[in-house]
Write an enzyme that holds these catalytic residues in place. Structure first.
Site, PDB file in Angstrom:
ATOM      1  N   ARG A   1     -10.561  -0.705  14.936  1.00  0.00           N
ATOM      2  CA  ARG A   1     -10.676   0.312  13.566  1.00  0.00           C
ATOM      3  C   ARG A   1     -11.787  -0.488  12.655  1.00  0.00           C
ATOM      4  O   ARG A   1     -12.757  -0.624  12.796  1.00  0.00           O
ATOM      5  CB  ARG A   1      -9.211   0.610  12.964  1.00  0.00           C
ATOM      6  CG  ARG A   1      -8.924   1.458  12.082  1.00  0.00           C
ATOM      7  CD  ARG A   1      -7.577   1.620  11.722  1.00  0.00           C
ATOM      8  NE  ARG A   1      -6.855   0.230  11.300  1.00  0.00           N
ATOM      9  CZ  ARG A   1      -5.742   0.046  10.907  1.00  0.00           C
ATOM     10  NH1 ARG A   1      -4.907   1.320  10.800  1.00  0.00           N
ATOM     11  NH2 ARG A   1      -5.195  -1.056  10.399  1.00  0.00           N
TER      12      ARG A   1
ATOM     13  N   CYS B   1      12.705  24.242   0.828  1.00  0.00           N
ATOM     14  CA  CYS B   1      11.764  24.941   0.040  1.00  0.00           C
ATOM     15  C   CYS B   1      10.961  23.466  -0.695  1.00  0.00           C
ATOM     16  O   CYS B   1      11.042  22.465  -0.380  1.00  0.00           O
ATOM     17  CB  CYS B   1      12.208  25.466  -1.151  1.00  0.00           C
ATOM     18  SG  CYS B   1      13.533  26.781  -0.600  1.00  0.00           S
ATOM     19  N   MET B   2       9.660  23.924  -1.316  1.00  0.00           N
ATOM     20  CA  MET B   2       8.947  22.742  -2.054  1.00  0.00           C
ATOM     21  C   MET B   2       9.669  22.052  -2.839  1.00  0.00           C
ATOM     22  O   MET B   2       9.519  20.832  -2.686  1.00  0.00           O
ATOM     23  CB  MET B   2       7.874  23.504  -2.651  1.00  0.00           C
ATOM     24  CG  MET B   2       6.873  22.422  -3.100  1.00  0.00           C
ATOM     25  SD  MET B   2       5.427  23.150  -3.836  1.00  0.00           S
ATOM     26  CE  MET B   2       4.483  23.936  -2.553  1.00  0.00           C
ATOM     27  N   ASP B   3      10.448  22.522  -3.860  1.00  0.00           N
ATOM     28  CA  ASP B   3      11.241  21.930  -4.605  1.00  0.00           C
ATOM     29  C   ASP B   3      12.773  21.683  -4.441  1.00  0.00           C
ATOM     30  O   ASP B   3      13.334  21.019  -5.413  1.00  0.00           O
ATOM     31  CB  ASP B   3      10.826  22.236  -5.954  1.00  0.00           C
ATOM     32  CG  ASP B   3       9.552  22.776  -6.139  1.00  0.00           C
ATOM     33  OD1 ASP B   3       8.644  21.958  -5.946  1.00  0.00           O
ATOM     34  OD2 ASP B   3       9.232  23.963  -6.459  1.00  0.00           O
TER      35      ASP B   3
ATOM     36  N   LYS C   1       0.734  -1.172   0.006  1.00  0.00           N
ATOM     37  CA  LYS C   1      -0.086  -0.158  -0.100  1.00  0.00           C
ATOM     38  C   LYS C   1       0.816   1.184   0.115  1.00  0.00           C
ATOM     39  O   LYS C   1       1.960   1.186   0.081  1.00  0.00           O
ATOM     40  CB  LYS C   1      -1.044  -0.064   1.192  1.00  0.00           C
ATOM     41  CG  LYS C   1      -0.307  -0.141   2.640  1.00  0.00           C
ATOM     42  CD  LYS C   1      -1.001  -0.348   3.826  1.00  0.00           C
ATOM     43  CE  LYS C   1      -0.321  -0.296   4.981  1.00  0.00           C
ATOM     44  NZ  LYS C   1      -1.161  -0.914   6.224  1.00  0.00           N
TER      45      LYS C   1
ATOM     46  N   ARG D   1       0.901 -10.298   6.760  1.00  0.00           N
ATOM     47  CA  ARG D   1       0.649  -9.322   6.266  1.00  0.00           C
ATOM     48  C   ARG D   1       1.809  -8.221   6.429  1.00  0.00           C
ATOM     49  O   ARG D   1       1.647  -7.328   7.135  1.00  0.00           O
ATOM     50  CB  ARG D   1      -0.592  -8.593   6.138  1.00  0.00           C
ATOM     51  CG  ARG D   1      -1.706  -9.382   6.089  1.00  0.00           C
ATOM     52  CD  ARG D   1      -2.867  -8.750   6.309  1.00  0.00           C
ATOM     53  NE  ARG D   1      -3.072  -8.087   7.590  1.00  0.00           N
ATOM     54  CZ  ARG D   1      -3.499  -8.599   8.793  1.00  0.00           C
ATOM     55  NH1 ARG D   1      -4.174  -9.610   8.942  1.00  0.00           N
ATOM     56  NH2 ARG D   1      -3.424  -7.782   9.893  1.00  0.00           N
TER      57      ARG D   1
ATOM     58  N   TYR E   1      14.218  31.250   2.183  1.00  0.00           N
ATOM     59  CA  TYR E   1      12.935  31.906   2.808  1.00  0.00           C
ATOM     60  C   TYR E   1      13.220  32.341   4.144  1.00  0.00           C
ATOM     61  O   TYR E   1      13.529  31.627   4.969  1.00  0.00           O
ATOM     62  CB  TYR E   1      11.764  31.018   2.608  1.00  0.00           C
ATOM     63  CG  TYR E   1      11.213  30.764   1.134  1.00  0.00           C
ATOM     64  CD1 TYR E   1      10.722  31.906   0.363  1.00  0.00           C
ATOM     65  CD2 TYR E   1      11.197  29.419   0.562  1.00  0.00           C
ATOM     66  CE1 TYR E   1      10.478  31.685  -0.718  1.00  0.00           C
ATOM     67  CE2 TYR E   1      10.741  29.330  -0.518  1.00  0.00           C
ATOM     68  CZ  TYR E   1      10.254  30.455  -1.519  1.00  0.00           C
ATOM     69  OH  TYR E   1       9.732  30.242  -2.540  1.00  0.00           O
TER      70      TYR E   1
HETATM   71  C1  LIG Z   1      -0.437  -1.631   7.010  1.00  0.00           C
HETATM   72  C2  LIG Z   1      -0.766  -2.787   7.263  1.00  0.00           C
HETATM   73  C3  LIG Z   1      -0.265  -4.368   7.337  1.00  0.00           C
HETATM   74  C4  LIG Z   1       1.281  -3.919   7.213  1.00  0.00           C
HETATM   75  O1  LIG Z   1       1.757  -3.309   8.502  1.00  0.00           O
HETATM   76  P1  LIG Z   1       3.536  -3.333   8.757  1.00  0.00           P
HETATM   77  O2  LIG Z   1       3.451  -2.873  10.185  1.00  0.00           O
HETATM   78  O3  LIG Z   1       3.753  -2.081   7.908  1.00  0.00           O
HETATM   79  O4  LIG Z   1       3.769  -4.686   8.492  1.00  0.00           O
HETATM   80  C5  LIG Z   1      -0.781  -5.305   7.787  1.00  0.00           C
HETATM   81  N1  LIG Z   1      -2.338  -5.273   7.973  1.00  0.00           N
HETATM   82  C6  LIG Z   1      -3.025  -4.130   8.076  1.00  0.00           C
HETATM   83  C7  LIG Z   1      -4.641  -4.257   8.049  1.00  0.00           C
HETATM   84  C8  LIG Z   1      -2.490  -3.019   7.772  1.00  0.00           C
HETATM   85  O5  LIG Z   1      -3.176  -1.881   7.636  1.00  0.00           O
END
Ligand SMILES: *Cc1c(COP(=O)(O)O)cnc(C)c1O
Length: 386
Positions: A145, A326-328, A51, A232, A278
């Site tokens: 959540r 700065c931004m860039d 992600k 995950r 700036y």
């Molecule tokens: C982002 C996320 C992960 C991965 O998390 P890490 O701590 O980066 O390994 C796993 N499960 C869910 C639901 C997440 O939102």
């Protein structure tokens, strides 16, 4: 195209004409995957979290590299991220961890994406779409959540019975697996107990339990026995943990995958008493030499590193950031760095000569975790895989 740049930076970057870029080290990525796989219990598969543009690394490049290595399951936050992966040829399972708007349910099918069921009502709405949708059912065991509450057994059972839902997985998310206090450990085990007890009850009601998963990076590393069928893992795939101490304490050797580099667009003198940038936040106490880097806060360089808080590496030397980022663009003091020229490369994260700046350094300088530092790296940066 080869430019006549003398620097200690990785060779791939010398060929880019970009103003600022990210270099990805495939070997390190693979080493991290191998190291993580040694933590996986039997039957458990790595489901890398890619992600947020693979935590800033570049989701397509990372997913392709992982796929080459045999990874067949990924998770992302949004449907947009999933579609991007499919459009770039990524196969296998892609699980969307977040909410998908009903207007987009057709895209779930079109791109063969798996959707998280975030609660009972959402399951109803997915089922009402009328065509088969692949889902993983999320259970709230204490993070509060997303997820249907674990005690809602009848509702959860019903979700399994919906004719248009193919429930391929059931999962929960641990909210304190990164903590080392007794309280946090207890809470983690409590969440796991709630989850596994739910599975038992569902089993006793005749439900065939699909793939089950609980652990993200810290969960896998601290509680591998809980992992189930998928881990995950996000941040650890990229060779980082959230805090430096965790890396030191841990029993896994992870290697950062990403370096951030920028070209020097101009080198100039700043005479005694003159200010730069700036807000006149830097004034030269004596004659100085400065360089302008073609990278700024819009590229994800935290503005909090302004005015000497942060530094960069040039040709194996350290150069402090002066004035406000700065931004860039960013100004650095190169008085003590020999022979700096236009077109030279500055390293913002990564190695130069014997020196290194890590995401841990920047996270500490800005009061946050590495996850935030890397995931905010901007889309304007080119990504190059070595
Ligand atoms: C982002 C996320 C992960 C991965 O998390 P890490 O701590 O980066 O390994 C796993 N499960 C869910 C639901 C997440 O939102």
């Amino acid at each position: 195209m080869k430019t006549a740049v003398l620097s200690h930076s990785h060779k791939t970057g010398e060929h880019t004409t970009g103003r600022a870029w990210i270099e990805l080290d495939k070997e390190n990525l693979y080493q991290n995957v191998d190291a993580l796989c040694r933590f996986l219990p039997n039957e458990c598969q790595l489901m890398p979290a890619i992600k947020a543009n693979a935590y800033g690394h570049g989701s397509v490049l990372i997913a392709k590299a992982l796929q080459e290595k045999g990874i067949q399951s990924f998770c992302v936050a949004s449907i947009k991220e999933g579609i991007e992966l499919r459009k770039n040829g990524i196969t296998g399972e892609i699980l969307i961890l977040g909410y998908t708007w009903p207007e987009q349910f057709s895209s779930l099918r079109k791109y063969k994406l798996s959707q998280t069921v975030i609660d009972f009502f959402y399951a109803q709405s997915l089922n009402a779409y009328g065509k088969k949708i692949h889902v993983h059912l999320k259970v709230d065991t204490g993070m509060h959540r997303l997820g249907e509450r674990a005690e809602e057994i009848r509702k959860i059972k019903k979700i399994f019975e919906y004719e248009n839902l193919a429930v391929d997985g059931i999962y929960t998310h641990l909210c304190a697996s990164d903590g080392i206090s007794e309280e946090e450990k207890k809470y983690t085990y409590k969440q796991a107990d709630i989850f596994f007890e739910l599975l038992e009850k569902l089993r006793s009601l005749g439900i065939v339990i699909p793939k089950k998963h609980l652990c993200a990076s810290y969960g896998l590393l601290r509680y591998p026995e809980l992992a189930g069928d998928y881990a995950r893992v996000g941040i650890a795939v990229y060779g980082l943990l959230s805090h430096r101490e965790d890396q030191k304490r841990g029993s896994i050797s992870l290697k950062p995958v990403l370096s951030v580099k920028a070209r020097i667009s101009i080198v100039k003198n700043l005479y005694q008493g003159e200010c730069a940038g700036y807000g006149m936040q830097y004034t030269a106490k004596e004659n100085r030499r400065i360089a302008v880097l073609s990278i700024g806060y819009a590229d994800g360089l935290p503005r909090m590193l302004s005015c000497g808080v942060g530094h960069v590496l040039i040709n194996g030397y350290m150069a402090p950031i002066i004035g406000r980022i700065c931004m860039d663009q960013t100004l650095v003091d190169i008085t003590d760095v020999p022979n700096v020229k236009q077109g030279d490369i500055a390293v913002l994260i990564g190695k130069s000569g014997d020196l290194e700046i890590t995401a841990y350094d920047i996270a500490e300088q800005t009061g946050t975790i590495t996850n935030e530092i890397v995931s905010r790296l901007g889309t304007r940066l080119e990504r190059i895989m070595s």
